[in-house]
Scaffold this active site. Structure first.
Site, PDB file in Angstrom:
ATOM      1  N   GLY A 181      -0.646   4.882  -1.020  1.00 32.06           N
ATOM      2  CA  GLY A 181      -1.697   5.438  -0.360  1.00 32.06           C
ATOM      3  C   GLY A 181      -1.089   6.726   0.259  1.00 32.06           C
ATOM      4  O   GLY A 181      -0.094   7.167   0.323  1.00 32.06           O
ATOM      5  N   GLN A 182      -2.177   7.376   1.183  1.00 33.45           N
ATOM      6  CA  GLN A 182      -1.657   8.557   1.837  1.00 33.45           C
ATOM      7  C   GLN A 182      -0.580   8.579   2.903  1.00 33.45           C
ATOM      8  O   GLN A 182       0.285   9.175   2.759  1.00 33.45           O
ATOM      9  CB  GLN A 182      -2.893   9.256   2.625  1.00 33.45           C
ATOM     10  CG  GLN A 182      -2.771  10.502   3.356  1.00 33.45           C
ATOM     11  CD  GLN A 182      -3.618  10.824   4.330  1.00 33.45           C
ATOM     12  OE1 GLN A 182      -4.609  10.109   4.701  1.00 33.45           O
ATOM     13  NE2 GLN A 182      -3.738  12.245   4.830  1.00 33.45           N
ATOM     14  N   TYR A 209     -14.761  -1.164   8.362  1.00 36.13           N
ATOM     15  CA  TYR A 209     -13.427  -0.671   8.674  1.00 36.13           C
ATOM     16  C   TYR A 209     -12.788  -1.183  10.019  1.00 36.13           C
ATOM     17  O   TYR A 209     -11.898  -1.353  10.313  1.00 36.13           O
ATOM     18  CB  TYR A 209     -13.300   0.663   8.171  1.00 36.13           C
ATOM     19  CG  TYR A 209     -11.819   1.288   8.323  1.00 36.13           C
ATOM     20  CD1 TYR A 209     -11.765   2.492   9.314  1.00 36.13           C
ATOM     21  CD2 TYR A 209     -10.963   0.995   7.421  1.00 36.13           C
ATOM     22  CE1 TYR A 209     -10.520   3.035   9.286  1.00 36.13           C
ATOM     23  CE2 TYR A 209      -9.599   1.702   7.626  1.00 36.13           C
ATOM     24  CZ  TYR A 209      -9.495   2.505   8.715  1.00 36.13           C
ATOM     25  OH  TYR A 209      -8.245   3.217   8.819  1.00 36.13           O
ATOM     26  N   LYS A 238     -10.428  -3.433  11.986  1.00 36.43           N
ATOM     27  CA  LYS A 238      -9.322  -3.030  12.657  1.00 36.43           C
ATOM     28  C   LYS A 238      -9.223  -3.742  14.031  1.00 36.43           C
ATOM     29  O   LYS A 238      -8.047  -4.158  14.519  1.00 36.43           O
ATOM     30  CB  LYS A 238      -9.485  -1.441  13.060  1.00 36.43           C
ATOM     31  CG  LYS A 238      -8.931  -0.619  11.677  1.00 36.43           C
ATOM     32  CD  LYS A 238      -7.745  -1.011  10.899  1.00 36.43           C
ATOM     33  CE  LYS A 238      -7.544  -0.387   9.596  1.00 36.43           C
ATOM     34  NZ  LYS A 238      -6.216  -0.872   9.069  1.00 36.43           N
ATOM     35  N   ASP A 269       2.433  -1.665  -4.371  1.00 34.22           N
ATOM     36  CA  ASP A 269       1.161  -1.315  -4.318  1.00 34.22           C
ATOM     37  C   ASP A 269       0.275  -2.159  -5.288  1.00 34.22           C
ATOM     38  O   ASP A 269       0.880  -2.786  -6.373  1.00 34.22           O
ATOM     39  CB  ASP A 269       1.082   0.128  -4.550  1.00 34.22           C
ATOM     40  CG  ASP A 269      -0.364   0.687  -4.022  1.00 34.22           C
ATOM     41  OD1 ASP A 269      -0.328   1.305  -3.017  1.00 34.22           O
ATOM     42  OD2 ASP A 269      -1.383   0.579  -4.859  1.00 34.22           O
ATOM     43  N   GLY A 296       0.848  -1.367  -0.086  1.00 34.14           N
ATOM     44  CA  GLY A 296       0.044  -0.132   0.020  1.00 34.14           C
ATOM     45  C   GLY A 296       0.891   1.120   0.083  1.00 34.14           C
ATOM     46  O   GLY A 296       0.531   2.311   0.520  1.00 34.14           O
TER      47      GLY A 296
HETATM   48  C1  VAH Z   1     -10.527   7.075   7.683  1.00 37.81           C
HETATM   49  N1  VAH Z   1      -8.129   8.465   7.641  1.00 37.81           N
HETATM   50  O1  VAH Z   1     -11.050   8.122   7.746  1.00 37.81           O
HETATM   51  C2  VAH Z   1      -8.915   6.944   7.817  1.00 37.81           C
HETATM   52  C3  VAH Z   1      -8.664   6.846   9.729  1.00 37.81           C
HETATM   53  C4  VAH Z   1      -9.575   7.696  11.658  1.00 37.81           C
HETATM   54  C5  VAH Z   1      -9.709   7.909  10.572  1.00 37.81           C
HETATM   55  O2  VAH Z   1      -8.698   5.595   9.831  1.00 37.81           O
HETATM   56  O3  VAH Z   1     -11.083   6.034   7.409  1.00 37.81           O
END
Ligand code: VAH
Length: 312
Positions: free
Chosen positions: A9-10, A141, A145, A32, A6
């Site tokens: 990415g940012q 997401y 995590k 990537d 990755g």
């Molecule tokens: C997002 N920039 O917005 C990521 C991050 C806490 C935010 O996990 O999904």
């Protein structure tokens, strides 16, 4: 030799270069899914087009470059993840299981994999959220995590690996646009303030979120990567933050530099995601166990980021 996934990415696009400065260009292999990564990444060292779901190519890449450390940043972020939860589960979970499994098989001790404040949910204490607390996220997401923090703890315990991670807050930067997160407004607002003098914010003006400026994000990540393992009690999911800010406060900070900057608000589906996250983070364990301390507050970041964007 360290493999980055990755890297486009940012965070990846800047962290990969920061690691190349420390460990040497040829000792940091950038990869990537896409080949459209920033040119100075392609020009400064080895690059591999790699889908973290492709276990064969992942294993081959590790053998070919004699990898002994992995920084695994490939992921689907919160906003994109809510549009396609099954993709987010597949990439974030199965991609990371592949990385953990290939690292275990090839005795790669150290793996860095980011967590996020998205691991917290609506019933997590919102103010000065503690390191050990309720983790009931309401985004896919966030679910991935929490799962990855627990999986990393399991691999560390069961296989004596050294998997480390940070619960990143919103990361603000000017080099690479973020890839579909809920905190992306905090990047776009600066670009639009400089380029258009106006911005329409997709969150309400009073939405308080923990944030960090990219230089501090890089510093924290490198410090954790290099930290003495014997000091680490919270390996896979360190709370981390530099400051908390609302869009309204961000606008006021920008208007100190660009007085006639205009803001408007049009909250969208990302408001619900942001409302499930904490207002502020207690990162005292990071400060105690690996000496974390941020350098940038809101106004210092505003001055630096506007200066940098004006140079583009
Ligand atoms: C997002 N920039 O917005 C990521 C991050 C806490 C935010 O996990 O999904």
């Amino acid at each position: 030799k360290i493999l980055f996934t990755g890297c486009g990415g940012q965070i990846g696009s800047e962290l990969t270069l920061a690691f190349r400065k420390i460990y040497g260009n040829d000792n940091v292999i950038a990869s990537d899914l896409s080949t459209k990564v920033c040119p100075d990444l392609l020009n400064s060292g080895p690059f591999v087009q790699l889908d973290v779901l492709d276990t064969r190519l992942l294993a081959e890449t590790i053998d070919k470059y004699e990898i002994d450390g992995i920084v695994h940043l490939a992921a689907i972020l919160s906003a994109v993840g809510e549009k396609n939860p099954q993709l987010a589960w597949n990439v974030n979970i199965n991609g990371t299981v592949n990385v953990f499994e290939v690292a275990r098989a090839k005795k790669i001790k150290q793996v860095l994999v980011p967590s996020s404040i998205a691991a917290f949910g609506p019933d997590t204490p919102r103010v000065m959220t503690p390191q050990s607390t309720i983790l009931h996220p309401t985004t896919m997401y966030g679910v991935t995590k929490v799962a990855l923090e627990l999986l990393g703890d399991y691999y560390n315990l069961k296989y004596d690996m050294d998997i480390r991670g940070l619960r990143y807050p919103g990361v603000i930067s000017h080099k690479t646009q973020p890839g579909g997160g809920t905190t992306d407004y905090a990047v776009a607002i600066y670009f639009d303030a400089v380029k258009k003098g106006a911005y329409e914010c997709f969150l309400r003006e009073d939405t308080m979120l923990p944030m960090i400026y990219m230089p501090d994000c890089l510093k924290a990540t490198i410090e954790l990567f290099q930290a003495d393992k014997s000091r680490l009690q919270n390996a896979t999911g360190y709370n981390l933050a530099a400051f908390s800010v609302t869009p309204k406060e961000m606008v006021e900070s920008i208007q100190k530099v660009i007085p006639d900057f205009k803001i408007s608000y049009a909250p969208d589906y990302r408001q619900e995601i942001a409302d499930s996250w904490p207002d502020s983070i207690d990162d005292k364990e990071a400060r105690a166990e690996w000496d974390w301390k941020p350098d940038y507050d809101l106004d210092a970041m505003t001055l630096d980021i506007i200066k940098e964007i004006r140079l583009k």
